[in-house]
Design a protein around this motif. Structure first.
Motif, PDB file in Angstrom:
ATOM      1  N   TYR A   1       0.837  -1.192   0.000  1.00 24.17           N
ATOM      2  CA  TYR A   1       0.000   0.000   0.000  1.00 24.17           C
ATOM      3  C   TYR A   1       0.874   1.245   0.000  1.00 24.17           C
ATOM      4  CZ  TYR A   1      -4.039  -2.899   0.866  1.00 24.17           C
ATOM      5  OH  TYR A   1      -5.038  -3.833   0.744  1.00 24.17           O
ATOM      6  N   ARG A   2       0.405   2.258  -0.713  1.00 19.01           N
ATOM      7  CA  ARG A   2       1.089   3.554  -0.776  1.00 19.01           C
ATOM      8  C   ARG A   2       0.051   4.612  -0.420  1.00 19.01           C
ATOM      9  NH1 ARG A   2       5.557   5.958  -3.301  1.00 19.01           N
ATOM     10  NH2 ARG A   2       5.178   8.072  -4.034  1.00 19.01           N
ATOM     11  N   VAL A   3       0.363   5.405   0.601  1.00 13.21           N
ATOM     12  CA  VAL A   3      -0.523   6.483   1.024  1.00 13.21           C
ATOM     13  C   VAL A   3       0.231   7.786   0.793  1.00 13.21           C
ATOM     14  CG1 VAL A   3      -1.892   7.436   2.908  1.00 13.21           C
ATOM     15  CG2 VAL A   3      -1.507   4.960   2.788  1.00 13.21           C
ATOM     16  N   THR A   4      -0.290   8.606  -0.082  1.00 17.45           N
ATOM     17  CA  THR A   4       0.398   9.840  -0.441  1.00 17.45           C
ATOM     18  C   THR A   4       0.173  10.932   0.611  1.00 17.45           C
ATOM     19  OG1 THR A   4      -1.474  10.721  -1.675  1.00 17.45           O
ATOM     20  CG2 THR A   4       0.094   9.312  -2.901  1.00 17.45           C
ATOM     21  N   GLN A   5       1.011  11.948   0.530  1.00 17.96           N
ATOM     22  CA  GLN A   5       0.869  13.086   1.431  1.00 17.96           C
ATOM     23  C   GLN A   5      -0.502  13.734   1.231  1.00 17.96           C
ATOM     24  OE1 GLN A   5       0.728  16.573   0.662  1.00 17.96           O
ATOM     25  NE2 GLN A   5       2.052  17.631   2.100  1.00 17.96           N
ATOM     26  N   ALA A   6      -0.953  13.829  -0.005  1.00 18.53           N
ATOM     27  CA  ALA A   6      -2.267  14.431  -0.291  1.00 18.53           C
ATOM     28  C   ALA A   6      -3.401  13.629   0.346  1.00 18.53           C
ATOM     29  CB  ALA A   6      -2.473  14.539  -1.801  1.00 18.53           C
ATOM     30  N   GLU A   7      -3.305  12.310   0.313  1.00 21.94           N
ATOM     31  CA  GLU A   7      -4.337  11.469   0.942  1.00 21.94           C
ATOM     32  C   GLU A   7      -4.345  11.669   2.451  1.00 21.94           C
ATOM     33  OE1 GLU A   7      -4.699   7.660  -2.043  1.00 21.94           O
ATOM     34  OE2 GLU A   7      -2.870   7.837  -0.839  1.00 21.94           O
ATOM     35  N   LEU A   8      -3.173  11.824   3.047  1.00 23.00           N
ATOM     36  CA  LEU A   8      -3.105  12.069   4.489  1.00 23.00           C
ATOM     37  C   LEU A   8      -3.656  13.446   4.844  1.00 23.00           C
ATOM     38  CD1 LEU A   8       0.322  10.406   5.270  1.00 23.00           C
ATOM     39  CD2 LEU A   8      -1.934   9.613   5.976  1.00 23.00           C
ATOM     40  N   VAL A   9      -3.356  14.451   4.022  1.00 20.22           N
ATOM     41  CA  VAL A   9      -3.904  15.791   4.237  1.00 20.22           C
ATOM     42  C   VAL A   9      -5.427  15.733   4.232  1.00 20.22           C
ATOM     43  CG1 VAL A   9      -4.182  18.079   3.174  1.00 20.22           C
ATOM     44  CG2 VAL A   9      -1.906  17.053   3.359  1.00 20.22           C
ATOM     45  N   ALA A  10      -5.993  14.963   3.310  1.00 21.76           N
ATOM     46  CA  ALA A  10      -7.455  14.848   3.201  1.00 21.76           C
ATOM     47  C   ALA A  10      -8.094  14.261   4.456  1.00 21.76           C
ATOM     48  CB  ALA A  10      -7.821  14.018   1.973  1.00 21.76           C
ATOM     49  N   THR A  11      -7.331  13.478   5.225  1.00 18.01           N
ATOM     50  CA  THR A  11      -7.867  12.893   6.462  1.00 18.01           C
ATOM     51  C   THR A  11      -7.633  13.782   7.678  1.00 18.01           C
ATOM     52  OG1 THR A  11      -5.862  11.696   7.086  1.00 18.01           O
ATOM     53  CG2 THR A  11      -7.384  10.575   5.589  1.00 18.01           C
TER      54      THR A  11
ATOM     55  N   TYR B   1      -5.118   0.318  10.379  1.00 12.73           N
ATOM     56  CA  TYR B   1      -3.725   0.684  10.610  1.00 12.73           C
ATOM     57  C   TYR B   1      -3.690   2.115  11.149  1.00 12.73           C
ATOM     58  CZ  TYR B   1      -2.396  -3.451   8.006  1.00 12.73           C
ATOM     59  OH  TYR B   1      -2.221  -4.743   7.606  1.00 12.73           O
ATOM     60  N   TRP B   2      -2.778   2.376  12.091  1.00 14.05           N
ATOM     61  CA  TRP B   2      -2.677   3.691  12.723  1.00 14.05           C
ATOM     62  C   TRP B   2      -1.321   4.300  12.399  1.00 14.05           C
ATOM     63  CZ3 TRP B   2      -6.986   5.482  14.976  1.00 14.05           C
ATOM     64  CH2 TRP B   2      -7.961   4.558  15.328  1.00 14.05           C
ATOM     65  N   LEU B   3      -1.315   5.446  11.736  1.00 13.07           N
ATOM     66  CA  LEU B   3      -0.093   6.181  11.452  1.00 13.07           C
ATOM     67  C   LEU B   3       0.038   7.274  12.498  1.00 13.07           C
ATOM     68  CD1 LEU B   3       2.291   6.534   9.475  1.00 13.07           C
ATOM     69  CD2 LEU B   3       0.887   8.251   8.313  1.00 13.07           C
ATOM     70  N   VAL B   4       1.209   7.304  13.167  1.00 14.99           N
ATOM     71  CA  VAL B   4       1.428   8.216  14.279  1.00 14.99           C
ATOM     72  C   VAL B   4       2.685   9.036  14.035  1.00 14.99           C
ATOM     73  CG1 VAL B   4       1.893   8.324  16.764  1.00 14.99           C
ATOM     74  CG2 VAL B   4       0.384   6.551  15.858  1.00 14.99           C
ATOM     75  N   ALA B   5       2.598  10.337  14.281  1.00 17.40           N
ATOM     76  CA  ALA B   5       3.785  11.197  14.295  1.00 17.40           C
ATOM     77  C   ALA B   5       4.293  11.191  15.731  1.00 17.40           C
ATOM     78  CB  ALA B   5       3.433  12.607  13.844  1.00 17.40           C
ATOM     79  N   ASP B   6       5.456  10.617  15.962  1.00 17.73           N
ATOM     80  CA  ASP B   6       5.967  10.372  17.306  1.00 17.73           C
ATOM     81  C   ASP B   6       7.216  11.203  17.569  1.00 17.73           C
ATOM     82  OD1 ASP B   6       6.173   9.211  19.816  1.00 17.73           O
ATOM     83  OD2 ASP B   6       6.207   7.160  19.081  1.00 17.73           O
ATOM     84  N   SER B   7       7.788  11.023  18.746  1.00 21.18           N
ATOM     85  CA  SER B   7       9.028  11.726  19.103  1.00 21.18           C
ATOM     86  C   SER B   7      10.254  10.856  18.855  1.00 21.18           C
ATOM     87  CB  SER B   7       8.979  12.154  20.574  1.00 21.18           C
ATOM     88  OG  SER B   7       8.829  11.007  21.394  1.00 21.18           O
ATOM     89  N   GLN B   8      10.051   9.632  18.397  1.00 21.17           N
ATOM     90  CA  GLN B   8      11.180   8.757  18.068  1.00 21.17           C
ATOM     91  C   GLN B   8      10.966   8.148  16.695  1.00 21.17           C
ATOM     92  OE1 GLN B   8      10.911   5.904  21.285  1.00 21.17           O
ATOM     93  NE2 GLN B   8      10.162   4.347  19.898  1.00 21.17           N
ATOM     94  N   ARG B   9      12.064   7.814  16.051  1.00 19.63           N
ATOM     95  CA  ARG B   9      12.013   7.263  14.693  1.00 19.63           C
ATOM     96  C   ARG B   9      11.320   5.897  14.702  1.00 19.63           C
ATOM     97  NH1 ARG B   9      14.435   8.017   9.761  1.00 19.63           N
ATOM     98  NH2 ARG B   9      14.900   6.134   8.601  1.00 19.63           N
ATOM     99  N   GLY B  10      10.467   5.692  13.712  1.00 19.36           N
ATOM    100  CA  GLY B  10       9.759   4.426  13.588  1.00 19.36           C
ATOM    101  C   GLY B  10      10.569   3.380  12.842  1.00 19.36           C
TER     102      GLY B  10
END
Length: 86
Positions: free
Chosen positions: A7-17, A72-81
């Motif tokens: 799966y590929r989720v683009t930046q534009a798709e994430l902005v839309a959410t 699936y949960w995409l998280v912006a965290d304080s440590q590298r994934g």
């Protein structure tokens, strides 16, 4: 996700959410069923989540009596994934 595959989720798709694309893409982490999955983040090297960037991962489908979709949960965290080795 209903089917296994890449799966590929683009930046534009994430902005839309409503995802905050000001987050450092190097700190993005992906979780499913309480476990972190390795991902590939195209364009993360500059530390900005630009319009041409995207998150890629291998997802598995789900087929149970109660649902046919895995979340699936995409998280912006304080440590590298975790990342998929190149």
């Amino acid at each position: 996700m209903k089917q296994a595959g890449w799966y590929r989720v683009t930046q534009a798709e994430l902005v839309a959410t409503g995802f905050d694309v000001k987050a450092d893409p190097r700190m993005l982490r992906l979780f499913v069923d309480g476990k972190e999955l390795p991902i590939s983040v195209a364009g993360e090297d500059d530390g900005r989540f630009d319009a041409s960037d995207a998150v890629e991962f291998y997802g598995l489908g789900l087929n149970t009596a109660s649902t046919d979709t895995r979340v699936y949960w995409l998280v912006a965290d304080s440590q590298r994934g975790l990342r998929i080795p190149e």
